[in-house]
Design a protein around this motif. Structure first.
Motif, PDB file in Angstrom:
ATOM      1  N   ARG A 160     102.866 -23.751   3.920  1.00 24.56           N
ATOM      2  CA  ARG A 160     101.847 -23.984   3.576  1.00 24.56           C
ATOM      3  C   ARG A 160     101.519 -23.913   1.954  1.00 24.56           C
ATOM      4  NH1 ARG A 160      96.843 -20.362   5.772  1.00 24.56           N
ATOM      5  NH2 ARG A 160      97.795 -19.000   4.488  1.00 24.56           N
ATOM      6  N   VAL A 163     102.731 -26.890   0.335  1.00 22.34           N
ATOM      7  CA  VAL A 163     101.496 -28.242   0.240  1.00 22.34           C
ATOM      8  C   VAL A 163     100.619 -27.825  -0.591  1.00 22.34           C
ATOM      9  CG1 VAL A 163      99.850 -29.360   1.788  1.00 22.34           C
ATOM     10  CG2 VAL A 163     102.188 -28.763   2.813  1.00 22.34           C
ATOM     11  N   ARG A 164     100.207 -26.439  -0.571  1.00 25.66           N
ATOM     12  CA  ARG A 164      98.922 -25.902  -1.648  1.00 25.66           C
ATOM     13  C   ARG A 164      99.385 -26.513  -2.976  1.00 25.66           C
ATOM     14  NH1 ARG A 164      96.520 -20.431   0.741  1.00 25.66           N
ATOM     15  NH2 ARG A 164      95.127 -21.423   2.065  1.00 25.66           N
ATOM     16  N   LEU A 167      99.275 -30.069  -3.755  1.00 26.62           N
ATOM     17  CA  LEU A 167      97.711 -30.391  -3.638  1.00 26.62           C
ATOM     18  C   LEU A 167      97.414 -30.262  -5.216  1.00 26.62           C
ATOM     19  CD1 LEU A 167      96.493 -29.877  -0.252  1.00 26.62           C
ATOM     20  CD2 LEU A 167      97.197 -32.140  -1.034  1.00 26.62           C
ATOM     21  N   ALA A 168      97.398 -28.838  -5.743  1.00 25.64           N
ATOM     22  CA  ALA A 168      97.131 -28.396  -7.044  1.00 25.64           C
ATOM     23  C   ALA A 168      97.443 -29.284  -8.048  1.00 25.64           C
ATOM     24  CB  ALA A 168      97.552 -27.035  -7.197  1.00 25.64           C
ATOM     25  N   ASP A 171      95.751 -32.518  -7.803  1.00 22.03           N
ATOM     26  CA  ASP A 171      94.310 -32.502  -8.041  1.00 22.03           C
ATOM     27  C   ASP A 171      93.993 -32.370  -9.755  1.00 22.03           C
ATOM     28  OD1 ASP A 171      93.018 -32.322  -5.744  1.00 22.03           O
ATOM     29  OD2 ASP A 171      92.791 -30.190  -5.516  1.00 22.03           O
ATOM     30  N   ARG A 172      95.106 -31.883 -10.354  1.00 21.79           N
ATOM     31  CA  ARG A 172      95.217 -31.704 -11.841  1.00 21.79           C
ATOM     32  C   ARG A 172      95.664 -32.941 -12.431  1.00 21.79           C
ATOM     33  NH1 ARG A 172      97.192 -26.416 -10.607  1.00 21.79           N
ATOM     34  NH2 ARG A 172      95.521 -25.049 -11.224  1.00 21.79           N
ATOM     35  N   VAL A 200      96.211 -37.474  -2.058  1.00 21.34           N
ATOM     36  CA  VAL A 200      95.629 -36.090  -1.575  1.00 21.34           C
ATOM     37  C   VAL A 200      95.191 -36.213  -0.325  1.00 21.34           C
ATOM     38  CG1 VAL A 200      93.943 -34.286  -1.984  1.00 21.34           C
ATOM     39  CG2 VAL A 200      95.203 -34.957  -3.834  1.00 21.34           C
ATOM     40  N   ASN A 201      94.314 -37.114  -0.053  1.00 24.12           N
ATOM     41  CA  ASN A 201      93.890 -37.203   1.197  1.00 24.12           C
ATOM     42  C   ASN A 201      94.867 -37.427   2.335  1.00 24.12           C
ATOM     43  OD1 ASN A 201      91.048 -36.739   0.310  1.00 24.12           O
ATOM     44  ND2 ASN A 201      90.787 -38.911  -0.076  1.00 24.12           N
ATOM     45  N   VAL A 204      96.519 -34.211   3.546  1.00 27.90           N
ATOM     46  CA  VAL A 204      95.710 -33.325   4.114  1.00 27.90           C
ATOM     47  C   VAL A 204      95.886 -34.080   5.423  1.00 27.90           C
ATOM     48  CG1 VAL A 204      93.306 -32.648   4.549  1.00 27.90           C
ATOM     49  CG2 VAL A 204      94.504 -32.554   2.205  1.00 27.90           C
ATOM     50  N   VAL A 207      98.764 -33.199   7.253  1.00 25.32           N
ATOM     51  CA  VAL A 207      99.184 -31.874   7.873  1.00 25.32           C
ATOM     52  C   VAL A 207      98.323 -31.678   9.243  1.00 25.32           C
ATOM     53  CG1 VAL A 207      98.786 -29.656   7.198  1.00 25.32           C
ATOM     54  CG2 VAL A 207      99.849 -31.072   5.683  1.00 25.32           C
ATOM     55  N   HIS A 208      96.994 -32.429   9.204  1.00 24.13           N
ATOM     56  CA  HIS A 208      96.163 -32.096  10.235  1.00 24.13           C
ATOM     57  C   HIS A 208      96.459 -33.003  11.493  1.00 24.13           C
ATOM     58  CE1 HIS A 208      93.458 -30.162   7.201  1.00 24.13           C
ATOM     59  NE2 HIS A 208      93.286 -29.437   8.180  1.00 24.13           N
ATOM     60  N   PRO A 212      99.214 -26.846  13.325  1.00 25.39           N
ATOM     61  CA  PRO A 212      99.367 -25.883  12.021  1.00 25.39           C
ATOM     62  C   PRO A 212     100.756 -25.239  11.885  1.00 25.39           C
ATOM     63  CG  PRO A 212      97.200 -25.205  12.932  1.00 25.39           C
ATOM     64  CD  PRO A 212      98.094 -26.219  13.752  1.00 25.39           C
ATOM     65  N   LEU A 215     103.725 -26.279   9.685  1.00 23.84           N
ATOM     66  CA  LEU A 215     103.724 -26.077   8.264  1.00 23.84           C
ATOM     67  C   LEU A 215     105.013 -25.622   8.177  1.00 23.84           C
ATOM     68  CD1 LEU A 215     100.387 -25.456   7.055  1.00 23.84           C
ATOM     69  CD2 LEU A 215     101.738 -27.490   6.237  1.00 23.84           C
TER      70      LEU A 215
ATOM     71  N   GLN B 140      87.196 -36.465 -10.936  1.00 25.29           N
ATOM     72  CA  GLN B 140      87.980 -35.465 -10.529  1.00 25.29           C
ATOM     73  C   GLN B 140      87.705 -34.783  -9.579  1.00 25.29           C
ATOM     74  OE1 GLN B 140      89.871 -33.313 -13.798  1.00 25.29           O
ATOM     75  NE2 GLN B 140      91.560 -32.646 -12.708  1.00 25.29           N
ATOM     76  N   LEU B 141      88.533 -34.427  -8.714  1.00 32.26           N
ATOM     77  CA  LEU B 141      88.380 -33.428  -7.423  1.00 32.26           C
ATOM     78  C   LEU B 141      89.146 -32.331  -7.615  1.00 32.26           C
ATOM     79  CD1 LEU B 141      87.271 -35.631  -4.509  1.00 32.26           C
ATOM     80  CD2 LEU B 141      85.719 -34.618  -5.987  1.00 32.26           C
TER      81      LEU B 141
END
Lengths: 321, 321
Positions: A160, A163-164, A167-168, A171-172, A200-201, A204, A207-208, A212, A215, B140-141
């Motif tokens: 996990r 993945v986080r 995504l971070a 996001d940046r 990103v979507n 997400v 993963v879903h 869970p 992961l 940006q999200l």
């Protein structure tokens, strides 16, 4: 003729059985699917137990088994009357005439790693738990709360975090490093992408669409990028920190009893195992470190020990040496 | 006669609709259950939309609505052809003749908090997301990845930390403080217990018998113990830290545009809101801070703005002042 000893280890990934004689020879082994001993999954668990036991007993007489130990997560479930009667029926149908003892999966892992009665277990596989053992009983547990609430430093947790981290970066608006690219490749099946919210979507969503705990399948990506991606190193260091903190919560600073490493992330030659070993060595330099590689044999050893306590240390050396 | 404007805000907790006239009077409002606009839950979402819209249109002529805006999480789902045709059919069945625009739920929250086109949204409710808006579009999200992967600092996250803190105390053999006792009381329904593994197992089981997001129902316990239990203060400080880091990821240090706080944990007079406001004020002392209290009105304002751009600022002051 000396009675035989039977060990059964019911795990989430696999169910394993082994029959040994008093000199530590493995006379039969069996393996079946993983199982959870909860009422709603009882039939599946019984079927896995039957399959593993049938294979292990294929070339020995079930009646010659003199003692048996079953290790399982949720061991309290297996002793509930409605479950116990189903296990008893299975037991009789296989021709087994001895009684069996039910212990925690952590216990068979601990005894697989050391013949000593007291010590510490540090486990990281799909889940994570640490435990202090006194007289081969877990008298203090730390974590093991499952993926939703805990299991810090487990394969799930590491996957996990991978993945986080990915995504971070997205996001940046940054292109992820080697680990993030491997995560995207694994989840979305493509090597080329630009950092954007649609990606990103997609991640997400991907993963879903899986359970869970799936992961944890991403943990090997982090292992593979150790030393090559600072994010992988950061995640592994954090995981090791969680596991060492758990060990410290159940083990006093001056203790010199054995420490047993268990679970796929700590029994292999992984970067996480190296970090945890190094941390343990600096905190408890005098503690011997054992590996729990065969929980079913740990269960069988417990059974054999009940039949012949005085030969238990020598038997342990033969079985696990 | 001046055409009316309709706003619809489809949220996870509730679905709200409002009809306003050009002077900002609310001519009708409607509320229904929360909904997720995904294919497998489409019927439920359509039913919630129908209920909220029917109530909001009860005392006005649907044909007099000249513009409409729908805000929803997963706004890209609502524009997928098979979903859009179902919404179109609902629209026609209610007598609505104007077209509608679909935007993100974050967008209606942002415009509910400020009439300015550019700024930052910081949201913490059941989930958590931060966003930079340019020309009223989220360009940006950060986060908003859902409870399994993210939503750091959200109600879910705070509730889960409350359980984790409780379990950690119990694992250490300690009696939990006021927060932990409130968690046990809420989950197990009893005030008296001794720290033991059976209690840990009961808590883990109680959490797993509910959907994971139900953990957000424990967030108010943390709020209630702010200042009274160091664990509550630690969790709230960590949550605020996550939300401020998210804001900093989408907002440059020198920016002076408005910041809009949204979500039940930031729009109320909560300790978390105070921590976040204080952190925002020290980083961006010149930024006006607005509150998103009425997303449906934000959607209606966007619709009214399309009908009469020049009166939009005055209308905003009337609607939200």
């Amino acid at each position: 003729m000396q009675p035989l000893a039977l060990g059964l280890d019911i795990g989430g990934t696999s169910t394993r059985a082994v029959v040994i004689d008093g000199s530590g020879r493995r006379l039969g082994t069996g393996r079946a699917a993983g199982a959870n001993v909860t009422s709603h999954a009882l039939d599946t668990a019984l079927e896995a137990m039957r399959a593993a036991l049938t294979a292990a007993l294929a070339s020995v007489s079930a009646a010659s088994v003199g003692a048996a130990v079953i290790g399982t997560a949720g061991d309290h479930n297996l002793t509930r009357p409605e479950v116990a009667s189903a296990v008893d029926a299975l037991w009789a149908s296989l021709g087994l005439t001895c009684s069996y003892t039910v212990v925690a999966d952590a216990t068979v892992a601990f005894v697989a790693g050391t013949p000593a009665p007291d010590g510490t277990l540090v486990l990281s596989g799909t889940g994570a738990i640490s435990a202090r053992f006194t007289d081969r009983r877990p008298d203090q547990l730390f974590d093991g709360h499952g993926w939703l609430l805990g299991d810090l430093g487990s394969g799930f947790w590491i996957g996990r975090e991978a993945v986080r981290s990915t995504l971070a970066a997205l996001d940046r608006g940054e292109q992820p490093g080697p680990l993030g690219r491997a995560v995207v490749q694994t989840l979305l099946g493509r090597a080329s992408f630009s950092p954007s919210r649609p990606v990103v979507n997609e991640i997400v969503l991907a993963v879903h669409t899986r359970p869970p705990v799936a992961l944890s399948a991403l943990a090997p990506l982090v292992t593979a990028d150790a030393g090559a991606d600072p994010e992988a190193d950061r995640i592994l260091a954090a995981a090791a920190g969680h596991l060492l903190a758990a060990a410290a919560a159940v083990r006093s600073p001056a203790e010199a009893t054995p420490i047993v490493l268990a679970g796929s992330l700590l029994t292999g030659d992984t970067p996480l195992a190296a970090l945890v070993r190094s941390g343990l060595a600096s905190r408890w330099p005098d503690a011997p470190v054992g590996l729990a590689l065969d929980g079913a044999a740990g269960a069988a050893w417990l059974a054999a020990r009940a039949l012949n306590p005085s030969g238990a240390d020598r038997l342990h050396a033969t079985l696990f040496g």
